[in-house]
Design an enzyme around this catalytic site. Sequence first.
Site, PDB file in Angstrom:
ATOM      1  N   LYS A  76      30.909  -2.923 -70.357  1.00 51.62           N
ATOM      2  CA  LYS A  76      29.904  -3.902 -69.934  1.00 51.62           C
ATOM      3  C   LYS A  76      30.310  -5.260 -70.508  1.00 51.62           C
ATOM      4  CE  LYS A  76      24.878  -4.724 -69.983  1.00 51.62           C
ATOM      5  NZ  LYS A  76      23.547  -4.228 -70.396  1.00 51.62           N
ATOM      6  N   SER A 151      19.954  -3.694 -66.750  1.00 51.98           N
ATOM      7  CA  SER A 151      20.963  -4.709 -66.611  1.00 51.98           C
ATOM      8  C   SER A 151      22.394  -4.165 -66.536  1.00 51.98           C
ATOM      9  CB  SER A 151      20.882  -5.677 -67.799  1.00 51.98           C
ATOM     10  OG  SER A 151      21.174  -5.022 -69.011  1.00 51.98           O
ATOM     11  N   SER A 175      18.017  -0.514 -69.858  1.00 49.41           N
ATOM     12  CA  SER A 175      19.210  -0.956 -69.124  1.00 49.41           C
ATOM     13  C   SER A 175      20.374   0.011 -69.067  1.00 49.41           C
ATOM     14  CB  SER A 175      19.708  -2.283 -69.692  1.00 49.41           C
ATOM     15  OG  SER A 175      18.946  -3.321 -69.176  1.00 49.41           O
TER      16      SER A 175
HETATM   17  N1  GLN Z   1      14.827  -4.787 -67.561  1.00 52.83           N
HETATM   18  C1  GLN Z   1      14.466  -5.079 -68.916  1.00 52.83           C
HETATM   19  C2  GLN Z   1      14.528  -6.559 -69.147  1.00 52.83           C
HETATM   20  O1  GLN Z   1      14.705  -7.247 -68.203  1.00 52.83           O
HETATM   21  C3  GLN Z   1      15.371  -4.339 -69.854  1.00 52.83           C
HETATM   22  C4  GLN Z   1      16.695  -4.950 -69.940  1.00 52.83           C
HETATM   23  C5  GLN Z   1      17.597  -4.253 -70.911  1.00 52.83           C
HETATM   24  O2  GLN Z   1      17.361  -3.120 -71.310  1.00 52.83           O
HETATM   25  N2  GLN Z   1      18.618  -4.979 -71.348  1.00 52.83           N
HETATM   26  O3  GLN Z   1      14.404  -7.041 -70.209  1.00 52.83           O
END
Ligand code: GLN
Length: 484
Positions: A76, A151, A175
Amino acid sequence: MHTMSIVELAAGLHQGEFSSEELTRSLLARIKNLDPQLNSLVTLAEEQAIDQARNADQRLAGGDATTLTGIPVIQKDIFCTQGVKTSCGSRMLDNFISPYDATVVEKLNQAGSVMLGKANMDEFAMGSSNETSFYGPVKNPWNPETVPGGSSGGSAAAVAARFAPFATGTDTGGSIRQPTALCGITGLKPTYGRVSRYGMIAFASSLDQAGPMTRSAEDAAIVLGAMAGFDVRDSTSIDKPVPDYRANLNDDIRGLRVGLPKQYFTEGLDSGVGDRIADAIDVYKKLGVEFVDIDLPNTHLAVPVYYVVAPAECSSNLSRFDGVRFGYRCENPKDLEDLYKRSRGEGFGAEVQRRIMIGTYALSAGYYDAYYLKSQQIRRLIRDDFVRAFEKVDVIMSPTSPTVAFKLGEKTADPVSMYLSDIDTIAVNLAGLPGMSIPAGFAHDLPVGLQIIGNYFDEARLLNVAHMYQLETDWHNRIPAGFE
Ligand code: GLN
């Protein structure tokens, strides 16, 4: 070769059936050919990958190889990689070449894995659909009109499309698990502190945790074993030995007590998803698992609390991107204030700016007690719900996401509906617990994920519970059409 698991690839490499260089070249070619459809990678690290593969082949020949030696990985783009651009999905870091490797990268390099490239992601990991990336959205290989989740959407799409046997992800509010579910793969968010956060660009430091994204639980066990461990450079990493996560994969799960929290099975749950979870529960019943209804009464507070705590921490973490030290700098600043304002205004996208503003507000002197302090108190109540539940049950199961993958653009105009896509995953981060998502069939022709939540440092049990299901089902081996 692209359909083989880590276990199968390692056997092939160790027996000399093919070399890591051959494997690496074939996957690089596959990515070049097919990724234009998905946009799952931001950077291809071709030359470095070939070098790493050649080194791995020497190690394999010399007999000091690990299971991951010569195995390709996609990182990532939140993990710092020395010499290879680390953008975090942002214009702010579009020109950033890290001078050092994140601990996760260093450990996987030491194990001998081969980094093919860096995965697309929501900007600074803020998002649930991969649509906030500076590099454009990622498409879900199961249906290119739908999102891969976020994400870690690039990582999930790349593993589902068989570009690499595994990828890394990070999970602050879901995410790893949510894109894992939406793309039909296997992913694990470890206990907070299990994997070092050093060199992983910080979003919300008290929640962020890195983990493996693979096709099977067995592969996840191998990768987690290589990623985990104490790191003096991360003061929140925990000094606890890393078990052999493969050792208990085949343990009998008869008599295991599994909690079903009623708060995760409400009206918001798509009926198709609900049916697949019910099917998975039937599979586990046949394996002798006992199901118990449990109550996690503060679940409804998880999303609101998260959207105070995470923005508060991000507003502080992202203050370092000021146009002075590294990253994007605006053209011809008039003075220092103009430099800060325009560098940040032009370098950060809309969602990141929204969060910085919410977080700055929540932390400001007049509102700190009303928002931040209150959220921390409720966070404790959410944790206590789980602690109480784990007195009665060994693991908890639920859907990973209340719906399957949604359409691109469907939620971008409505941040709150986007935030609610993590309703099943966020509480786990607030409590610091480990959680997994595994493929459990299809609804509306798209993958459904089953979430398995464990007690602190009970990753080995999660992997065992997931592996036993994967011995009974083949959902994790399904390949999206066009990527066979
Ligand atoms: N979707 C959540 C956010 O927008 C979690 C994102 C994540 O776990 N990095 O913060």
